[in-house]
Scaffold this motif. Structure first.
Motif, PDB file in Angstrom:
ATOM      1  N   VAL A 248     -12.663  -0.026  21.296  1.00  0.00           N
ATOM      2  CA  VAL A 248     -11.628   0.975  21.018  1.00  0.00           C
ATOM      3  C   VAL A 248     -10.433   0.884  21.982  1.00  0.00           C
ATOM      4  O   VAL A 248      -9.291   0.892  21.536  1.00  0.00           O
ATOM      5  CB  VAL A 248     -12.229   2.403  20.980  1.00  0.00           C
ATOM      6  CG1 VAL A 248     -11.134   3.456  20.996  1.00  0.00           C
ATOM      7  CG2 VAL A 248     -13.096   2.566  19.739  1.00  0.00           C
ATOM      8  N   PRO A 249     -10.656   0.788  23.313  1.00  0.00           N
ATOM      9  CA  PRO A 249      -9.480   0.694  24.189  1.00  0.00           C
ATOM     10  C   PRO A 249      -8.594  -0.508  23.857  1.00  0.00           C
ATOM     11  O   PRO A 249      -7.366  -0.422  23.948  1.00  0.00           O
ATOM     12  CB  PRO A 249     -10.090   0.537  25.583  1.00  0.00           C
ATOM     13  CG  PRO A 249     -11.451   1.110  25.464  1.00  0.00           C
ATOM     14  CD  PRO A 249     -11.912   0.838  24.078  1.00  0.00           C
ATOM     15  N   GLN A 250      -9.204  -1.611  23.413  1.00  0.00           N
ATOM     16  CA  GLN A 250      -8.407  -2.810  23.132  1.00  0.00           C
ATOM     17  C   GLN A 250      -7.629  -2.701  21.828  1.00  0.00           C
ATOM     18  O   GLN A 250      -6.589  -3.342  21.673  1.00  0.00           O
ATOM     19  CB  GLN A 250      -9.311  -4.044  23.102  1.00  0.00           C
ATOM     20  CG  GLN A 250      -9.927  -4.318  24.465  1.00  0.00           C
ATOM     21  CD  GLN A 250     -10.554  -5.691  24.522  1.00  0.00           C
ATOM     22  OE1 GLN A 250      -9.881  -6.696  24.395  1.00  0.00           O
ATOM     23  NE2 GLN A 250     -11.860  -5.733  24.727  1.00  0.00           N
ATOM     24  N   TRP A 252      -6.551   0.207  20.638  1.00  0.00           N
ATOM     25  CA  TRP A 252      -5.857   1.491  20.638  1.00  0.00           C
ATOM     26  C   TRP A 252      -4.396   1.404  20.175  1.00  0.00           C
ATOM     27  O   TRP A 252      -3.942   2.238  19.386  1.00  0.00           O
ATOM     28  CB  TRP A 252      -5.977   2.169  21.998  1.00  0.00           C
ATOM     29  CG  TRP A 252      -5.634   3.625  21.944  1.00  0.00           C
ATOM     30  CD1 TRP A 252      -4.585   4.245  22.546  1.00  0.00           C
ATOM     31  CD2 TRP A 252      -6.352   4.653  21.234  1.00  0.00           C
ATOM     32  NE1 TRP A 252      -4.603   5.588  22.261  1.00  0.00           N
ATOM     33  CE2 TRP A 252      -5.668   5.861  21.448  1.00  0.00           C
ATOM     34  CE3 TRP A 252      -7.488   4.656  20.428  1.00  0.00           C
ATOM     35  CZ2 TRP A 252      -6.088   7.071  20.895  1.00  0.00           C
ATOM     36  CZ3 TRP A 252      -7.906   5.850  19.868  1.00  0.00           C
ATOM     37  CH2 TRP A 252      -7.209   7.040  20.105  1.00  0.00           C
ATOM     38  N   PRO A 253      -3.622   0.401  20.661  1.00  0.00           N
ATOM     39  CA  PRO A 253      -2.225   0.314  20.194  1.00  0.00           C
ATOM     40  C   PRO A 253      -2.123   0.237  18.667  1.00  0.00           C
ATOM     41  O   PRO A 253      -1.257   0.874  18.067  1.00  0.00           O
ATOM     42  CB  PRO A 253      -1.721  -0.982  20.831  1.00  0.00           C
ATOM     43  CG  PRO A 253      -2.596  -1.186  22.013  1.00  0.00           C
ATOM     44  CD  PRO A 253      -3.928  -0.631  21.657  1.00  0.00           C
ATOM     45  N   THR A 254      -3.038  -0.514  18.046  1.00  0.00           N
ATOM     46  CA  THR A 254      -3.030  -0.597  16.576  1.00  0.00           C
ATOM     47  C   THR A 254      -3.370   0.750  15.953  1.00  0.00           C
ATOM     48  O   THR A 254      -2.771   1.153  14.958  1.00  0.00           O
ATOM     49  CB  THR A 254      -4.031  -1.665  16.096  1.00  0.00           C
ATOM     50  OG1 THR A 254      -3.791  -2.862  16.815  1.00  0.00           O
ATOM     51  CG2 THR A 254      -3.891  -1.913  14.620  1.00  0.00           C
ATOM     52  N   VAL A 255      -4.341   1.445  16.549  1.00  0.00           N
ATOM     53  CA  VAL A 255      -4.697   2.773  16.043  1.00  0.00           C
ATOM     54  C   VAL A 255      -3.456   3.664  16.012  1.00  0.00           C
ATOM     55  O   VAL A 255      -3.180   4.349  15.022  1.00  0.00           O
ATOM     56  CB  VAL A 255      -5.805   3.419  16.912  1.00  0.00           C
ATOM     57  CG1 VAL A 255      -6.034   4.868  16.503  1.00  0.00           C
ATOM     58  CG2 VAL A 255      -7.103   2.633  16.792  1.00  0.00           C
ATOM     59  N   ILE A 256      -2.678   3.605  17.097  1.00  0.00           N
ATOM     60  CA  ILE A 256      -1.475   4.442  17.175  1.00  0.00           C
ATOM     61  C   ILE A 256      -0.468   4.041  16.099  1.00  0.00           C
ATOM     62  O   ILE A 256       0.109   4.902  15.418  1.00  0.00           O
ATOM     63  CB  ILE A 256      -0.810   4.316  18.568  1.00  0.00           C
ATOM     64  CG1 ILE A 256      -1.791   4.764  19.659  1.00  0.00           C
ATOM     65  CG2 ILE A 256       0.470   5.126  18.636  1.00  0.00           C
ATOM     66  CD1 ILE A 256      -2.066   6.236  19.698  1.00  0.00           C
TER      67      ILE A 256
END
Lengths: 331, 279
Positions: A248-250, A252-256
């Motif tokens: 998830v931390p890796q 995260w930018p895509t999630v945003i």
């Protein structure tokens, strides 16, 4: 314009040839004319030949109308007399409009998060299947992306359909399930308790957008380096820990990115509400209210005020986007 | 990970459930569109499971096509193709300039485009309606072509510029040394190299225009020139009880996007990944 489909197709072909050919010719002529200038001026002006038409188009079709809309929002129904802030005052004293704002809030709270969660779930699960089942599963989830909002409304209208007469068999899936469990038939899209009708409309949007979230998140997950996952596994982390603390931390930018993109889409949601309920039974959203004010009440002033409210709601997202872009360029 | 462990089974069950859940609404519509009018209106589509060899018919398709859907289908094509091609060319030139040319105001103009990506289209409608009325354009195809060209422009420039900036700059520099003008470099080098991004945007814009209801409703309206989304909306609104027509109509409108989508999925996905914002 004629009824004849043949003439229409000819018309379309002419538009393609004239439009595309004409635009190409325009660039060629401008480029040629600027080329006649001395070298220094040629180099200075040519970029504007390339960029000019695009800037002209967004100016005429987006910037100019946006400014005019802001101006109209301070004028009366026919954009003749100034009324100051009256349109805004009226809107915010209208209980129904406040309900509309609440609905928009409900949409933006649920749809982006819901789509990301479903998308992430499918992306993670499908990643563990063999190639063919993975492709099939992804296609099924992604397919609604190709369906229009109106088409989706038809599909779900059929799910939510209810028949009330005694002895009638249900043709809508939801009513069939609820009546077989012993409940009385109900008109789903009129139930305002707990905003149930809003939620049923929101489900449609999540159904449409989850595929989009899945595609982007899936490619992000596949981009997570294997050795980071392996290292955690060797350290004895469980699959769930690995997911939340390593993957998830890796991604995260895509999630945003996914979240913001769906957020922008949802702010403007129109078709689903307009087609399914027309905004009745307390389901209206800003874009629908705009349409109703403009075309049913003929009040250009209030309609403009409604979209200005919408525009103001978008500004934080816009600033965020521009910042993100600057950051990305600086890298 | 490939062994049939408990976890492996759970994964399969979960994904199968999700897929069934996602597919059932569409399946219901598809099945219903081939059922007899009386059956559609009086029994659930799932009853075909127990009675699979009866009641199949193309009647609903025939009826809905004859009642205006065929005409709307032609209109949708006439609207969508130019509304896809026009913005691409204009945006490609602009993207080239933003990527490979230096000029005063370049960054400001590009930031403006990025900002416009998120502006809701609704802000443009009333003034554009007035503008089109002045030139007697409302209800014509030209009005929708122009509107879609304008509304699609920010995303087109954004996607193409992002793609072009990933192309190797050396190629352009060596072309310049060889004496090629920007115009030649654009047509002979950059456009052919940008085909994936051009295709991605084309698919994106085509689906967007084909599926659009709002812009069509405002600038084209109902009548001779109406597109499939409007015809379908009218079926839902006026003939809310004519479920058989509605199901067939919905599938007709979905054929083209689904065809485009399944045949060009690769490009479509790439387009989504490249420029995941739409104004």
């Amino acid at each position: 314009m004629s009824d004849d489909p043949f003439l229409k197709i000819v018309n379309g072909l002419v538009a393609i040839v004239l439009g595309v050919g004409g635009t190409a010719a325009l660039y060629w002529v401008l480029n040629f004319l600027v080329g006649l200038l001395p070298g220094k001026w040629d180099r200075r002006i040519k970029p504007y030949v390339f960029v000019g038409p695009a800037v002209l188009v967004v100016t005429v079709f987006l910037i100019y109308p946006a400014l005019m809309t802001v101006i109209f929002s301070f004028a009366d129904a026919n954009s003749i007399n100034w009324v100051g802030f009256q349109n805004y005052v009226d809107l915010f004293q209208d209980k129904e409009f406040l309900g509309t704002l609440f609905n928009n809030l409900l949409w933006i709270l649920i749809v982006p998060a819901g789509s990301v969660i479903v998308g992430l779930l499918v992306a993670v699960l499908a990643d563990r299947l063999k190639a063919l089942p993975e492709r099939i599963a992804k296609s099924v989830i992604f397919m609604p992306m190709a369906i229009s909002f109106v088409g989706a409304s038809t599909i779900w209208g059929f799910v939510y359909a209810t028949r009330f007469a005694q002895g009638d068999k249900q043709i809508g899936l939801l009513s069939a399930i609820s009546t077989s469990l012993g409940f009385e038939p109900v008109a789903w899209l009129r139930i305002q308790t707990g905003s149930l009708n809003d939620l049923l409309l929101i489900v449609i949007m999540v159904w449409l957008q989850a595929g989009f979230a899945m595609v982007l998140l899936s490619s992000a997950i596949k981009g997570v380096p294997d050795d980071t996952v392996e290292a955690a596994r060797i350290d004895g982390a469980s699959e769930i820990q690995i997911f939340f603390q390593v993957v998830v931390p890796q991604i995260w930018p895509t999630v945003i990115v996914v979240f913001v993109t769906i957020l922008i889409l949802v702010l403007k949601v129109f078709d689903i509400v307009y087609v399914m309920t027309g905004g009745r039974s307390g389901t209206s959203v800003l874009a629908n209210t705009f349409f109703v004010e403009l075309f049913e009440f003929g009040d250009a002033g209030r309609a403009a005020a409604v979209v200005v409210v919408l525009m103001i709601a978008v500004i934080p997202v816009m600033i965020y986007q521009m910042r993100q872009f600057k950051k990305q360029e600086a890298r | 990970m490939r062994q049939l462990t408990l976890g492996g089974v759970a994964v399969r069950v979960a994904i199968t459930l999700l897929c069934v859940l996602w597919f059932i609404p569409t399946l219901g519509l598809l099945v219903s569109s081939f059922r007899d009018e009386a059956d559609v209106k009086t029994s659930g589509w799932w009853t075909v499971i127990t009675d699979p060899f009866s009641q199949w018919t193309f009647d609903s398709y025939r009826q809905v096509l004859e009642s205006g859907m065929a005409n709307a289908f032609v209109n949708s094509i006439v609207v969508s193709v130019p509304a896809t091609l026009l913005p691409i060319m204009i945006a490609a030139f602009a993207a080239y300039a933003f990527t490979f040319m230096r000029f005063w105001g370049r960054n400001v103009l590009f930031m403006l485009i990025v900002g416009l990506l998120v502006v809701p289209l609704q802000v443009a409608f009333v003034p554009l309606l007035n503008l089109f009325t002045d030139y007697d354009l409302n209800g014509t195809f030209l009005a929708v072509w122009l509107a879609h060209t304008g509304f699609g422009m920010p995303l087109a420039v954004y996607i193409l510029r992002n793609y072009m900036s990933s192309l190797p700059h050396e190629i352009i520099e060596s072309a310049e040394i060889d004496g090629a003008s920007h115009f030649q470099t654009f047509w002979r080098l950059i456009v052919p190299m940008s085909v994936p991004a051009l295709a991605a945007f084309a698919i994106f814009q085509f689906l967007w225009v084909w599926n659009d209801l709002l812009v069509a409703l405002i600038f084209l309206g109902a009548g001779d020139n109406e597109v499939v989304t409007i015809t379908l909306r009218d079926l839902i609104g006026d003939k809310g009880q004519e479920w058989h027509l509605l199901t067939a109509g919905a599938f007709i409108t979905m054929t083209v996007p689904l065809l485009v989508f399944f045949s060009l999925q690769r490009y479509f996905v790439r387009g989504l990944t490249a420029g995941s914002v739409k104004g």
